[in-house]
Motif scaffolding. Structure first.
Motif, PDB file in Angstrom:
ATOM      1  N   ALA A 115       0.832  -1.206   0.000  1.00  0.00           N
ATOM      2  CA  ALA A 115       0.000   0.000   0.000  1.00  0.00           C
ATOM      3  C   ALA A 115       0.865   1.254   0.000  1.00  0.00           C
ATOM      4  CB  ALA A 115      -0.926  -0.006   1.205  1.00  0.00           C
ATOM      5  N   HIS A 116       1.978   1.215   0.699  1.00  0.00           N
ATOM      6  CA  HIS A 116       2.872   2.374   0.786  1.00  0.00           C
ATOM      7  C   HIS A 116       3.653   2.583  -0.505  1.00  0.00           C
ATOM      8  CE1 HIS A 116       6.703   4.439   1.855  1.00  0.00           C
ATOM      9  NE2 HIS A 116       5.886   5.203   2.548  1.00  0.00           N
ATOM     10  N   ASN A 117       4.155   1.490  -1.079  1.00  0.00           N
ATOM     11  CA  ASN A 117       5.011   1.596  -2.267  1.00  0.00           C
ATOM     12  C   ASN A 117       4.231   1.723  -3.572  1.00  0.00           C
ATOM     13  OD1 ASN A 117       7.282   1.316  -0.610  1.00  0.00           O
ATOM     14  ND2 ASN A 117       7.311  -0.913  -0.836  1.00  0.00           N
ATOM     15  N   GLY A 118       2.998   1.231  -3.592  1.00  0.00           N
ATOM     16  CA  GLY A 118       2.201   1.302  -4.809  1.00  0.00           C
ATOM     17  C   GLY A 118       2.456   0.165  -5.784  1.00  0.00           C
ATOM     18  N   TYR A 119       3.132  -0.879  -5.335  1.00  0.00           N
ATOM     19  CA  TYR A 119       3.329  -2.061  -6.176  1.00  0.00           C
ATOM     20  C   TYR A 119       3.603  -3.272  -5.280  1.00  0.00           C
ATOM     21  CZ  TYR A 119       8.382  -1.516  -5.382  1.00  0.00           C
ATOM     22  OH  TYR A 119       9.627  -1.404  -4.810  1.00  0.00           O
ATOM     23  N   ALA A 120       3.441  -4.449  -5.863  1.00  0.00           N
ATOM     24  CA  ALA A 120       3.681  -5.694  -5.122  1.00  0.00           C
ATOM     25  C   ALA A 120       4.547  -6.628  -5.954  1.00  0.00           C
ATOM     26  CB  ALA A 120       2.353  -6.375  -4.786  1.00  0.00           C
ATOM     27  N   ILE A 147       5.694  -8.690 -10.793  1.00  0.00           N
ATOM     28  CA  ILE A 147       5.465  -7.415 -10.126  1.00  0.00           C
ATOM     29  C   ILE A 147       4.164  -6.832 -10.668  1.00  0.00           C
ATOM     30  CG2 ILE A 147       6.879  -6.155 -11.821  1.00  0.00           C
ATOM     31  CD1 ILE A 147       7.663  -4.230  -9.557  1.00  0.00           C
ATOM     32  N   ALA A 148       3.379  -6.169  -9.807  1.00  0.00           N
ATOM     33  CA  ALA A 148       2.076  -5.656 -10.224  1.00  0.00           C
ATOM     34  C   ALA A 148       1.793  -4.304  -9.592  1.00  0.00           C
ATOM     35  CB  ALA A 148       0.969  -6.646  -9.833  1.00  0.00           C
ATOM     36  N   VAL A 149       0.942  -3.527 -10.261  1.00  0.00           N
ATOM     37  CA  VAL A 149       0.483  -2.240  -9.738  1.00  0.00           C
ATOM     38  C   VAL A 149      -1.044  -2.214  -9.796  1.00  0.00           C
ATOM     39  CG1 VAL A 149       2.563  -0.984 -10.418  1.00  0.00           C
ATOM     40  CG2 VAL A 149       0.607  -1.107 -11.998  1.00  0.00           C
ATOM     41  N   PRO A 150      -1.684  -1.391  -8.954  1.00  0.00           N
ATOM     42  CA  PRO A 150      -3.143  -1.331  -8.944  1.00  0.00           C
ATOM     43  C   PRO A 150      -3.714  -0.484 -10.069  1.00  0.00           C
ATOM     44  CG  PRO A 150      -2.250   0.166  -7.300  1.00  0.00           C
ATOM     45  CD  PRO A 150      -1.082  -0.581  -7.874  1.00  0.00           C
ATOM     46  N   LEU A 151      -4.973  -0.762 -10.406  1.00  0.00           N
ATOM     47  CA  LEU A 151      -5.746   0.037 -11.341  1.00  0.00           C
ATOM     48  C   LEU A 151      -6.950   0.599 -10.594  1.00  0.00           C
ATOM     49  CD1 LEU A 151      -5.768  -2.383 -14.418  1.00  0.00           C
ATOM     50  CD2 LEU A 151      -4.141  -0.547 -13.901  1.00  0.00           C
ATOM     51  N   TYR A 152      -7.226   1.890 -10.799  1.00  0.00           N
ATOM     52  CA  TYR A 152      -8.293   2.569 -10.069  1.00  0.00           C
ATOM     53  C   TYR A 152      -9.430   2.968 -11.014  1.00  0.00           C
ATOM     54  CZ  TYR A 152      -4.646   3.139  -6.510  1.00  0.00           C
ATOM     55  OH  TYR A 152      -3.640   2.918  -5.598  1.00  0.00           O
ATOM     56  N   ASN A 153     -10.640   3.071 -10.444  1.00  0.00           N
ATOM     57  CA  ASN A 153     -11.769   3.557 -11.230  1.00  0.00           C
ATOM     58  C   ASN A 153     -12.085   5.005 -10.882  1.00  0.00           C
ATOM     59  OD1 ASN A 153     -13.103   3.501  -8.769  1.00  0.00           O
ATOM     60  ND2 ASN A 153     -14.588   1.946  -9.359  1.00  0.00           N
ATOM     61  N   HIS A 154     -13.227   5.505 -11.365  1.00  0.00           N
ATOM     62  CA  HIS A 154     -13.581   6.907 -11.170  1.00  0.00           C
ATOM     63  C   HIS A 154     -13.849   7.255  -9.712  1.00  0.00           C
ATOM     64  CE1 HIS A 154     -17.408   4.876 -11.071  1.00  0.00           C
ATOM     65  NE2 HIS A 154     -18.032   5.988 -10.737  1.00  0.00           N
ATOM     66  N   MET A 155     -14.078   6.232  -8.868  1.00  0.00           N
ATOM     67  CA  MET A 155     -14.305   6.448  -7.446  1.00  0.00           C
ATOM     68  C   MET A 155     -13.035   6.248  -6.628  1.00  0.00           C
ATOM     69  SD  MET A 155     -17.495   7.293  -7.197  1.00  0.00           S
ATOM     70  CE  MET A 155     -17.932   6.999  -5.489  1.00  0.00           C
ATOM     71  N   ASP A 162      14.210  -9.893 -12.646  1.00  0.00           N
ATOM     72  CA  ASP A 162      14.228  -9.401 -11.271  1.00  0.00           C
ATOM     73  C   ASP A 162      13.826  -7.929 -11.339  1.00  0.00           C
ATOM     74  OD1 ASP A 162      14.730  -8.441  -8.738  1.00  0.00           O
ATOM     75  OD2 ASP A 162      16.633  -9.497  -8.499  1.00  0.00           O
ATOM     76  N   PRO A 163      12.579  -7.617 -11.033  1.00  0.00           N
ATOM     77  CA  PRO A 163      12.042  -6.268 -11.247  1.00  0.00           C
ATOM     78  C   PRO A 163      12.881  -5.140 -10.673  1.00  0.00           C
ATOM     79  CG  PRO A 163      10.292  -7.769 -10.640  1.00  0.00           C
ATOM     80  CD  PRO A 163      11.565  -8.527 -10.475  1.00  0.00           C
ATOM     81  N   LYS A 164      13.459  -5.362  -9.495  1.00  0.00           N
ATOM     82  CA  LYS A 164      14.184  -4.277  -8.840  1.00  0.00           C
ATOM     83  C   LYS A 164      15.558  -4.012  -9.437  1.00  0.00           C
ATOM     84  CE  LYS A 164      11.861  -4.205  -4.380  1.00  0.00           C
ATOM     85  NZ  LYS A 164      11.987  -4.346  -2.915  1.00  0.00           N
ATOM     86  N   THR A 165      16.028  -4.908 -10.279  1.00  0.00           N
ATOM     87  CA  THR A 165      17.343  -4.703 -10.885  1.00  0.00           C
ATOM     88  C   THR A 165      17.248  -4.263 -12.349  1.00  0.00           C
ATOM     89  OG1 THR A 165      17.576  -7.012 -11.591  1.00  0.00           O
ATOM     90  CG2 THR A 165      18.324  -6.458  -9.352  1.00  0.00           C
ATOM     91  N   ILE A 166      16.029  -4.181 -12.877  1.00  0.00           N
ATOM     92  CA  ILE A 166      15.846  -3.760 -14.267  1.00  0.00           C
ATOM     93  C   ILE A 166      15.581  -2.264 -14.285  1.00  0.00           C
ATOM     94  CG2 ILE A 166      14.476  -4.014 -16.369  1.00  0.00           C
ATOM     95  CD1 ILE A 166      13.819  -6.865 -15.448  1.00  0.00           C
ATOM     96  N   PRO A 167      16.501  -1.471 -14.824  1.00  0.00           N
ATOM     97  CA  PRO A 167      16.339  -0.007 -14.799  1.00  0.00           C
ATOM     98  C   PRO A 167      15.027   0.463 -15.419  1.00  0.00           C
ATOM     99  CG  PRO A 167      18.545  -0.624 -15.524  1.00  0.00           C
ATOM    100  CD  PRO A 167      17.742  -1.888 -15.496  1.00  0.00           C
ATOM    101  N   LEU A 189      11.973  -0.251 -14.891  1.00  0.00           N
ATOM    102  CA  LEU A 189      10.835  -1.159 -15.030  1.00  0.00           C
ATOM    103  C   LEU A 189       9.656  -0.740 -14.140  1.00  0.00           C
ATOM    104  CD1 LEU A 189       9.728  -3.895 -16.196  1.00  0.00           C
ATOM    105  CD2 LEU A 189      10.449  -4.897 -14.036  1.00  0.00           C
ATOM    106  N   ILE A 190       9.929  -0.461 -12.871  1.00  0.00           N
ATOM    107  CA  ILE A 190       8.854  -0.109 -11.949  1.00  0.00           C
ATOM    108  C   ILE A 190       8.169   1.177 -12.403  1.00  0.00           C
ATOM    109  CG2 ILE A 190       8.301   0.551  -9.571  1.00  0.00           C
ATOM    110  CD1 ILE A 190      10.557  -1.279  -8.642  1.00  0.00           C
ATOM    111  N   GLY A 191       8.952   2.153 -12.838  1.00  0.00           N
ATOM    112  CA  GLY A 191       8.371   3.406 -13.322  1.00  0.00           C
ATOM    113  C   GLY A 191       7.514   3.199 -14.559  1.00  0.00           C
ATOM    114  N   THR A 192       7.977   2.340 -15.462  1.00  0.00           N
ATOM    115  CA  THR A 192       7.211   2.054 -16.680  1.00  0.00           C
ATOM    116  C   THR A 192       5.887   1.385 -16.343  1.00  0.00           C
ATOM    117  OG1 THR A 192       9.220   1.819 -18.018  1.00  0.00           O
ATOM    118  CG2 THR A 192       7.226   0.750 -18.837  1.00  0.00           C
TER     119      THR A 192
END
Length: 246
Positions: A176-181, A194-202, A219-224, A226-229
Motif C-alpha cells: 500500500a505504501h510503495n504502490g506495487y507488489a 510485479i504488479a500495480v493497482p488500477l483505479y476507477n472513477h471512485m 528481477d524487477p528491482k534490478t531492471i532499470p 521497469l517499476i516506473g514504466t
C-alpha cells in the motif's frame, strides 16, 4: 465546446474556482468565462457556491458519470497498454481482477521473446501468492481480508509462499505504501512477478496489471526503469477508467 470542456477539467481538478482564476488559466477574457459558465449552469453541469461565489461541478456531471462505469470495459481500456508493456519489457503482461476470493486473469499479452507459453487467462490464482493478488488484498478492508483468509486459506504453493498471516499483513502494508507488489517464486518456482493497482472513477482499486518472467532473467528491482514504466501504464489505464489523481 473545447473551452467548455476545459472549464470542466479545471473544476474537476481543483474542486472549485473563480471566474478570474479560470480566465487566467485559459488565457481568455472574463466575459468569455462568464458565458461558458452560464451555459454550463443552465445544464446543471456547474453550480455556483453562494457563500464564496466560486464555481464547482454540478449534479448533472454526477448523473452522466454514474452511467459511464457500466459501459467501460477494463479489458478494452487496458489492452493497448498491455501490448505496449509486453513489447517494451519483452515479458508476459497480465490484467487481473478480484473474483470469488481469487485473482482472475482476464487478459494477457506476450512479449516477443517470452519463453513461457502458459495461458493464464481465466485461471484462478491465490491472492497471497501472486503480485496481482497482493495488490488486490492491500486495497481491501481488514474485515474483508479476514473473510477471504478464512475461506481460501494461505496454502503453500512453493517453499517461498507466505503462509503466515502476520508476515503477509506486514508485506501488504509495504504494498500500500510503495504502490506495487512483488511475488518471487511464490506461485511457481522459477517465476517472478510485479504488479500495480488500477483505479476507477471512485478511486477504488478495480484490478491489477502485472509483468512476470523467468526468475533467472526477470528481477524487477534490478531492471532499470521497469517499476516506473509499469506505474505509468497503471496510471494511464486508471485514467481511462475515469480516475483522476489529486
Amino acid at each position: 465546446m473545447d473551452r467548455a470542456f476545459q472549464v470542466l477539467e479545471i473544476l474537476a481538478r481543483d474542486g472549485h474556482a473563480g471566474v478570474s482564476d479560470i480566465a487566467e488559466e485559459m488565457g481568455v477574457h472574463k466575459s468569455t468565462v462568464f458565458r461558458l459558465l452560464g451555459s454550463l449552469v443552465s445544464r446543471d453541469m456547474v453550480h455556483q457556491n453562494n457563500d464564496r461565489g466560486k464555481y464547482q461541478l454540478g449534479f448533472g456531471i454526477l448523473r452522466l458519470a454514474t452511467s459511464i462505469p457500466a459501459r467501460l470495459s477494463i479489458v478494452r481500456e487496458a489492452r493497448p497498454f498491455l501490448e505496449s508493456l509486453a513489447e517494451e519489457c519483452k515479458e508476459t503482461v497480465n490484467l487481473a481482477v478480484l473474483r470469488s476470493n481469487y485473482a482472475v486473469n482476464v487478459d494477457q499479452a506476450m512479449g516477443p521473446s517470452t519463453l513461457a507459453t502458459h495461458d493464464w487467462v481465466g485461471g484462478l490464482t491465490p491472492l497471497h501468492a501472486t503480485s496481482s493478488g497482493k495488490v488486490l488484498l492491500a486495497a481491501l478492508s481488514a474485515d474483508e481480508r479476514d473473510r477471504i483468509f478464512r475461506e481460501a486459506g494461505l496454502l503453500a504453493r512453493t517453499p517461498r509462499t507466505i503462509t503466515k498471516r502476520e508476515d503477509l499483513e506486514r508485506q501488504l502494508i509495504e504494498v500500500a505504501h510503495n504502490g506495487y507488489a512483488e511475488a518471487r517464486e511464490e506461485l511457481e518456482i522459477g517465476l517472478n512477478a510485479i504488479a500495480v493497482p488500477l483505479y476507477n472513477h471512485m478511486a477504488a482499486v478495480v484490478g491489477a496489471v502485472s509483468i512476470s518472467g523467468p526468475a533467472f532473467r526477470f528481477d524487477p528491482k534490478t531492471i532499470p526503469g521497469l517499476i516506473g514504466t509499469l506505474r505509468e501504464a497503471g496510471t494511464r489505464i486508471s485514467a481511462k477508467m475515469g480516475y483522476t489523481h489529486r
